[in-house]
Motif scaffolding. Structure first.
Motif, PDB file in Angstrom:
ATOM      1  N   VAL A  62       0.869  -1.176   0.000  1.00  0.00           N
ATOM      2  CA  VAL A  62       0.000   0.000   0.000  1.00  0.00           C
ATOM      3  C   VAL A  62       0.907   1.227   0.000  1.00  0.00           C
ATOM      4  CG1 VAL A  62      -1.641   1.335   1.366  1.00  0.00           C
ATOM      5  CG2 VAL A  62      -1.889  -1.148   1.194  1.00  0.00           C
ATOM      6  N   VAL A  63       0.626   2.174  -0.882  1.00  0.00           N
ATOM      7  CA  VAL A  63       1.494   3.348  -1.036  1.00  0.00           C
ATOM      8  C   VAL A  63       0.696   4.614  -0.770  1.00  0.00           C
ATOM      9  CG1 VAL A  63       3.085   4.576  -2.538  1.00  0.00           C
ATOM     10  CG2 VAL A  63       2.809   2.097  -2.804  1.00  0.00           C
ATOM     11  N   HIS A  64       1.169   5.416   0.182  1.00  0.00           N
ATOM     12  CA  HIS A  64       0.570   6.711   0.484  1.00  0.00           C
ATOM     13  C   HIS A  64       1.477   7.818  -0.044  1.00  0.00           C
ATOM     14  CE1 HIS A  64      -1.533   4.802   4.235  1.00  0.00           C
ATOM     15  NE2 HIS A  64      -2.127   4.473   3.087  1.00  0.00           N
ATOM     16  N   GLU A  81      -6.106   7.481  -9.137  1.00  0.00           N
ATOM     17  CA  GLU A  81      -7.384   6.867  -9.511  1.00  0.00           C
ATOM     18  C   GLU A  81      -7.345   6.282 -10.915  1.00  0.00           C
ATOM     19  OE1 GLU A  81     -10.576   9.627  -9.042  1.00  0.00           O
ATOM     20  OE2 GLU A  81     -10.101  10.038  -6.935  1.00  0.00           O
ATOM     21  N   ASN A  82      -6.599   6.934 -11.804  1.00  0.00           N
ATOM     22  CA  ASN A  82      -6.551   6.501 -13.206  1.00  0.00           C
ATOM     23  C   ASN A  82      -5.497   5.430 -13.468  1.00  0.00           C
ATOM     24  OD1 ASN A  82      -8.615   8.267 -13.966  1.00  0.00           O
ATOM     25  ND2 ASN A  82      -7.179   9.968 -14.277  1.00  0.00           N
ATOM     26  N   SER A  83      -4.793   4.994 -12.442  1.00  0.00           N
ATOM     27  CA  SER A  83      -3.730   4.000 -12.630  1.00  0.00           C
ATOM     28  C   SER A  83      -4.247   2.598 -12.331  1.00  0.00           C
ATOM     29  CB  SER A  83      -2.542   4.308 -11.713  1.00  0.00           C
ATOM     30  OG  SER A  83      -2.810   3.891 -10.392  1.00  0.00           O
ATOM     31  N   ILE A  84      -3.513   1.607 -12.803  1.00  0.00           N
ATOM     32  CA  ILE A  84      -3.888   0.208 -12.543  1.00  0.00           C
ATOM     33  C   ILE A  84      -3.583  -0.192 -11.098  1.00  0.00           C
ATOM     34  CG2 ILE A  84      -3.567  -0.487 -14.950  1.00  0.00           C
ATOM     35  CD1 ILE A  84      -0.858  -1.665 -14.149  1.00  0.00           C
ATOM     36  N   PHE A  85      -2.924   0.710 -10.355  1.00  0.00           N
ATOM     37  CA  PHE A  85      -2.594   0.441  -8.954  1.00  0.00           C
ATOM     38  C   PHE A  85      -3.551   1.159  -8.009  1.00  0.00           C
ATOM     39  CE2 PHE A  85       1.409   1.304 -11.393  1.00  0.00           C
ATOM     40  CZ  PHE A  85       1.731  -0.014 -11.693  1.00  0.00           C
ATOM     41  N   ASN A  86      -4.682   1.658  -8.523  1.00  0.00           N
ATOM     42  CA  ASN A  86      -5.520   2.575  -7.740  1.00  0.00           C
ATOM     43  C   ASN A  86      -6.031   1.986  -6.425  1.00  0.00           C
ATOM     44  OD1 ASN A  86      -7.542   0.858  -8.675  1.00  0.00           O
ATOM     45  ND2 ASN A  86      -8.241   2.281 -10.244  1.00  0.00           N
ATOM     46  N   ARG A  88      -4.314   0.417  -4.347  1.00  0.00           N
ATOM     47  CA  ARG A  88      -3.218   0.404  -3.374  1.00  0.00           C
ATOM     48  C   ARG A  88      -2.602   1.779  -3.159  1.00  0.00           C
ATOM     49  NH1 ARG A  88       1.101  -1.990  -4.874  1.00  0.00           N
ATOM     50  NH2 ARG A  88       0.714  -2.408  -7.074  1.00  0.00           N
ATOM     51  N   LEU A  89      -3.161   2.800  -3.802  1.00  0.00           N
ATOM     52  CA  LEU A  89      -2.613   4.152  -3.720  1.00  0.00           C
ATOM     53  C   LEU A  89      -3.577   5.089  -2.995  1.00  0.00           C
ATOM     54  CD1 LEU A  89      -1.308   4.465  -7.383  1.00  0.00           C
ATOM     55  CD2 LEU A  89       0.144   4.633  -5.356  1.00  0.00           C
ATOM     56  N   GLU A  90      -3.025   5.970  -2.182  1.00  0.00           N
ATOM     57  CA  GLU A  90      -3.848   6.962  -1.493  1.00  0.00           C
ATOM     58  C   GLU A  90      -3.062   8.250  -1.328  1.00  0.00           C
ATOM     59  OE1 GLU A  90      -5.896   7.803   2.881  1.00  0.00           O
ATOM     60  OE2 GLU A  90      -5.288   5.762   2.341  1.00  0.00           O
ATOM     61  N   VAL A  91      -3.701   9.384  -1.620  1.00  0.00           N
ATOM     62  CA  VAL A  91      -3.056  10.675  -1.424  1.00  0.00           C
ATOM     63  C   VAL A  91      -3.558  11.286  -0.124  1.00  0.00           C
ATOM     64  CG1 VAL A  91      -4.773  12.013  -2.735  1.00  0.00           C
ATOM     65  CG2 VAL A  91      -2.434  12.874  -2.511  1.00  0.00           C
ATOM     66  N   ILE A  92      -2.632  11.890   0.613  1.00  0.00           N
ATOM     67  CA  ILE A  92      -2.951  12.585   1.862  1.00  0.00           C
ATOM     68  C   ILE A  92      -2.647  14.060   1.639  1.00  0.00           C
ATOM     69  CG2 ILE A  92      -2.401  12.807   4.313  1.00  0.00           C
ATOM     70  CD1 ILE A  92      -1.434   9.844   4.148  1.00  0.00           C
ATOM     71  N   SER A  93      -3.652  14.904   1.707  1.00  0.00           N
ATOM     72  CA  SER A  93      -3.476  16.327   1.467  1.00  0.00           C
ATOM     73  C   SER A  93      -3.100  17.025   2.772  1.00  0.00           C
ATOM     74  CB  SER A  93      -4.769  16.937   0.904  1.00  0.00           C
ATOM     75  OG  SER A  93      -4.576  18.296   0.580  1.00  0.00           O
TER      76      SER A  93
END
Length: 235
Positions: A62-64, A81-86, A88-93
């Motif tokens: 999992v990648v933040h 969101e548009n990647s094939i890894f969506n 496992r990906l999360e953005v923290i603002s």
């Protein structure tokens, strides 16, 4: 569209990011050696390119990505969101200093702002993206010290003099250990312009290395091409 940068397994829209994809970032992503990391954090994710490179390299992790610039964090989120890894990906603002992770990270990476104490640009967003005072690096090392797992690793790309400051001045004040560095130069025989440092919670042997980007003007070295071959369409 010129704002779209296409890689072999994903693409990055960088239209709303003050800092675009650069050599420092992709080299950092390419140099990190795969191991059993399950939780990864990219500090100052920007476009999200390093986070997605790591999602490709660590297929079970999992990648933040944390990003203080609101527009950039929104753009990184869309790229995720548009990647094939969506899944496992999360953005923290927000700022990494304000993060309170519920568990440690096995891998923390950063391509941070680095024009320490230099003349700031008039563009506020670029200033935020490119400049840092020494207190920033103190906060960065402290965060890594507090939130890296016991067998975790921290990779960071910095100007060579800044890397020396971090390893010689800040590192001894922490509980982290030096795990080695790679000095990066543009041409054979030229002084290094960047250094990728590796730190960790466990004391270990280390071996410093070197990477040269160009064999001649406009021609990449074999080592550079091999490093980024899993990602770049033209390699």
């Amino acid at each position: 569209m010129k704002s779209i940068f296409r890689f072999k397994q994903f693409q990055v829209d960088q239209s709303n990011c003050a800092m675009k994809i650069n050599t420092d970032g992709v080299l950092l992503g390419g140099m990190i050696e795969p191991y059993s990391a399950e939780r990864i954090l990219d500090i100052g994710t920007g476009t999200g390119v390093i986070a997605m490179m790591l999602a490709q390299k660590f297929p079970g992790a999992v990648v933040h990505g944390v990003e203080i610039d609101t527009a950039a964090s929104r753009q990184a989120g869309l790229n995720f969101e548009n990647s094939i890894f969506n899944n496992r990906l999360e953005v923290i603002s927000g700022s990494f200093q304000d993060m309170r992770p519920d568990s440690d990270y096995d891998l923390i990476v950063s391509n941070p702002p680095f024009y320490t104490n230099s003349l700031h640009t008039p563009d506020a967003r670029k200033t935020q993206a490119k400049h840092a005072d020494s207190i920033f690096f103190e906060s960065l090392i402290d965060f890594v010290d507090q939130n890296l797992s016991s067998n975790g690793r921290f990779y960071c790309v910095l100007p060579t003099l800044t890397a020396r400051y971090v390893t010689e001045v800040l590192l001894p004040k922490s509980k982290l250990y030096y795990r080695g560095a790679t000095n990066i130069s543009s041409f054979h025989g030229a002084p290094s312009i960047r250094t990728v440092i590796q730190l960790g919670k466990e004391e270990s042997s280390f071996e410093n290395g070197e990477l040269v980007i160009y064999a001649s003007k406009g021609v990449y070295t074999v080592e550079y091409r091999e490093l980024l071959k899993p990602y770049f369409l033209n390699f």
